[in-house]
Design an enzyme around this catalytic site. Structure first.
Site, PDB file in Angstrom:
ATOM      1  N   LYS A   1       7.333  17.889  -5.344  1.00  0.00           N
ATOM      2  CA  LYS A   1       7.022  17.118  -6.270  1.00  0.00           C
ATOM      3  C   LYS A   1       5.888  17.310  -7.150  1.00  0.00           C
ATOM      4  O   LYS A   1       4.981  17.690  -6.438  1.00  0.00           O
ATOM      5  CB  LYS A   1       6.796  15.382  -5.920  1.00  0.00           C
ATOM      6  CG  LYS A   1       6.006  14.724  -6.608  1.00  0.00           C
ATOM      7  CD  LYS A   1       5.838  13.253  -6.468  1.00  0.00           C
ATOM      8  CE  LYS A   1       4.571  12.534  -6.591  1.00  0.00           C
ATOM      9  NZ  LYS A   1       4.853  11.114  -6.088  1.00  0.00           N
TER      10      LYS A   1
ATOM     11  N   LYS B   1       2.809  17.188 -10.215  1.00  0.00           N
ATOM     12  CA  LYS B   1       2.336  16.424 -11.170  1.00  0.00           C
ATOM     13  C   LYS B   1       2.319  16.721 -12.786  1.00  0.00           C
ATOM     14  O   LYS B   1       2.259  18.197 -12.790  1.00  0.00           O
ATOM     15  CB  LYS B   1       0.637  16.110 -10.657  1.00  0.00           C
ATOM     16  CG  LYS B   1       0.518  15.544  -9.338  1.00  0.00           C
ATOM     17  CD  LYS B   1       1.013  13.868  -9.533  1.00  0.00           C
ATOM     18  CE  LYS B   1       0.743  13.200  -8.223  1.00  0.00           C
ATOM     19  NZ  LYS B   1       0.646  11.758  -8.408  1.00  0.00           N
TER      20      LYS B   1
ATOM     21  N   ASN C   1       2.501   9.720 -13.614  1.00  0.00           N
ATOM     22  CA  ASN C   1       1.591   8.531 -13.250  1.00  0.00           C
ATOM     23  C   ASN C   1       1.138   7.911 -14.767  1.00  0.00           C
ATOM     24  O   ASN C   1       0.079   7.698 -14.837  1.00  0.00           O
ATOM     25  CB  ASN C   1       0.255   9.191 -12.658  1.00  0.00           C
ATOM     26  CG  ASN C   1       0.543   9.451 -11.184  1.00  0.00           C
ATOM     27  OD1 ASN C   1       0.585  10.689 -10.954  1.00  0.00           O
ATOM     28  ND2 ASN C   1       0.719   8.547 -10.291  1.00  0.00           N
TER      29      ASN C   1
ATOM     30  N   LYS D   1       6.133   2.129  -1.813  1.00  0.00           N
ATOM     31  CA  LYS D   1       5.091   2.512  -1.312  1.00  0.00           C
ATOM     32  C   LYS D   1       4.729   0.996  -0.488  1.00  0.00           C
ATOM     33  O   LYS D   1       4.532  -0.070  -1.288  1.00  0.00           O
ATOM     34  CB  LYS D   1       3.912   2.797  -2.168  1.00  0.00           C
ATOM     35  CG  LYS D   1       4.018   4.315  -2.693  1.00  0.00           C
ATOM     36  CD  LYS D   1       2.850   4.581  -3.664  1.00  0.00           C
ATOM     37  CE  LYS D   1       3.053   5.922  -4.006  1.00  0.00           C
ATOM     38  NZ  LYS D   1       2.148   6.281  -5.052  1.00  0.00           N
TER      39      LYS D   1
HETATM   40  O1  NPG Z   1       2.029  12.895  -0.246  1.00  0.00           O
HETATM   41  O2  NPG Z   1       0.592  11.279   0.142  1.00  0.00           O
HETATM   42  C1  NPG Z   1       1.013  12.019  -0.593  1.00  0.00           C
HETATM   43  C2  NPG Z   1       0.719  12.193  -1.941  1.00  0.00           C
HETATM   44  C3  NPG Z   1       1.868  11.671  -2.849  1.00  0.00           C
HETATM   45  O3  NPG Z   1       1.401  12.334  -4.999  1.00  0.00           O
HETATM   46  C4  NPG Z   1       1.315  11.544  -4.190  1.00  0.00           C
HETATM   47  N1  NPG Z   1       0.827  10.131  -4.547  1.00  0.00           N
HETATM   48  O4  NPG Z   1       1.285   8.950  -7.717  1.00  0.00           O
HETATM   49  O5  NPG Z   1       2.539   8.844  -5.949  1.00  0.00           O
HETATM   50  C5  NPG Z   1       1.483   9.037  -6.435  1.00  0.00           C
HETATM   51  C6  NPG Z   1       0.302   9.941  -5.576  1.00  0.00           C
HETATM   52  C7  NPG Z   1      -0.994   9.688  -5.732  1.00  0.00           C
HETATM   53  C8  NPG Z   1      -1.946  10.571  -5.085  1.00  0.00           C
HETATM   54  C9  NPG Z   1      -1.532   8.604  -6.355  1.00  0.00           C
HETATM   55  C10 NPG Z   1      -3.318  10.046  -5.285  1.00  0.00           C
HETATM   56  C11 NPG Z   1      -2.873   8.416  -6.542  1.00  0.00           C
HETATM   57  C12 NPG Z   1      -3.639   9.091  -5.792  1.00  0.00           C
END
Ligand code: NPG
Length: 362
Positions: free
Chosen positions: A161, A163, A190, A262
């Site tokens: 994945k 960003k 996000n 989640k």
């Molecule tokens: O693998 O734990 C992991 C991270 C996955 O990208 C990830 N989490 O938006 O889903 C999300 C995100 C996130 C990461 C959100 C850091 C906030 C802070």
């Protein structure tokens, strides 16, 4: 069961590499652990909130206050507590789902350890492994991103994945897709785009993505419905989904095709299981999201993701993806692109008390 004490343990764990995300850069993962003593076994939980409220309204210090002053007193005053009864016990406190989830985890862990049952067994899961997926933070250039993805692909991760945001999207995705034509690839915004960006987002359709996650603001379900209508790529929601009710609403509006689940965001594993079962009945694809968890919540998420409704690979990586020094005694490792579902009692991991002491804040 009776809860004798609730201990809140804030930690600061250094990250292996800085995590560049919406709203800034994280060098450490501040995380709040919950340790309870009961008339049976002890239990441990973990709060998904970050040090600042950039992802959700909750953050470590807000969770600490709510847990200490509101939720823990309700728990220790109750004469008999079950993890499934907590949503009712905590009803006087609106919201604060990540804080509630942390305490629910600790009670669930204690219950299952007392019974000698694993979380996977409790959930009724039959799989022994789940596929490993990885989320890659923003990189400075498309070529740096390709290098990062190459490392994870070589480590066996089954899906990646990326960003994305304006200015760091089309050329970044294109570079990765060109290098890895067959890779299972998805992107996560996000909420970085707006309703005016539909034409721009439609260009993502050319990259063979399995989904686009949370393109618009968390509250903009109507906008997401318009994106879903316009794009061929499936739309997945994350931040917008905070309960079974919000999942139902999003689906009813046509705001998403896929659910990122989640447990912390929806108030705990019991609500997560309800959402899972609801989605299974309607054949809505699910995957388990990640919040840079320590090995404790990671182990719990792996068990959750072994349920049959999780038809897509989650953000479930090995301990070494984020931490050199995790707080569990045996790290979680990716073997042949898979993670083993824990079989021990409770969440099936032992906490490394020395590491916890070492990383404890305050
Ligand atoms: O693998 O734990 C992991 C991270 C996955 O990208 C990830 N989490 O938006 O889903 C999300 C995100 C996130 C990461 C959100 C850091 C906030 C802070």
């Amino acid at each position: 069961m009776r809860i004798h004490s609730v201990e809140l343990i804030p930690l600061r764990l250094p990250l292996v590499t800085p995590w560049h995300t919406i709203g800034g850069e994280l060098n450490d993962r501040d995380v709040l652990l919950v340790h309870i003593e009961t008339d049976g076994a002890d239990g441990w939980g973990e709060c998904a909130a970050f040090s600042t409220p950039f992802y959700s309204p909750e953050f470590v210090e807000s969770a600490l206050i709510v847990l200490r002053d509101r939720l823990a007193p309700l728990l220790t005053a109750a004469s008999a507590v079950t993890s499934s009864g907590l949503s009712e016990l905590f009803a006087p406190v609106a919201g604060h789902r990540m804080a509630k989830s942390a305490l629910e985890m600790a009670v669930l862990d204690a219950e299952l350890r007392t019974e000698g049952r694993s979380f996977a067994e409790f959930l009724g899961s039959e799989r022994t492994v789940v596929p490993a997926g990885v989320a890659v933070g923003f990189q400075d250039s498309p070529s740096a991103l390709v290098d990062a993805v190459a490392g994870y692909a070589a480590a066996g991760y089954r899906r990646v994945k990326l960003k994305v945001e304006q200015g760091r999207d089309l050329d970044h995705i294109e570079a990765v897709r060109e290098q890895f034509p067959a890779l299972s690839l998805q992107v996560d915004a996000n909420g970085a785009y707006g309703r005016d960006d539909l034409g721009h987002l439609a260009r993502f359709d050319g990259f063979g993505l399995s989904l686009i996650e949370q393109p618009l603001d968390a509250e903009d379900l109507v906008g997401h419905a318009a994106v879903a209508e316009r794009l061929a790529t499936p739309i997945c929601l994350d931040e917008s989904l905070v309960s079974l009710h919000s999942v139902e609403t999003a689906l009813a509006l046509g705001a998403c095709d896929v659910v990122n689940l989640k447990p912390g965001r929806v108030g705990g594993y019991h609500e997560a299981k309800r959402i899972h079962d609801w989605c299974v009945e309607r054949s809505i694809p699910l995957w388990c999201g990640g919040m840079l968890e320590t090995g404790l919540a990671r182990a719990a998420n792996i068990a959750l993701a072994s349920l049959p409704g999780f038809t897509l690979t989650g953000d479930l990586s090995g301990s070494d993806r984020f931490f050199r020094d995790d707080i569990i005694t045996e790290p979680i490792t990716v073997v042949n692109g898979e993670l083993a579902v824990p079989t021990g009692a409770g969440f099936g991991v032992e906490l490394d008390l020395d590491a916890i002491k070492h990383h404890r804040l305050g």
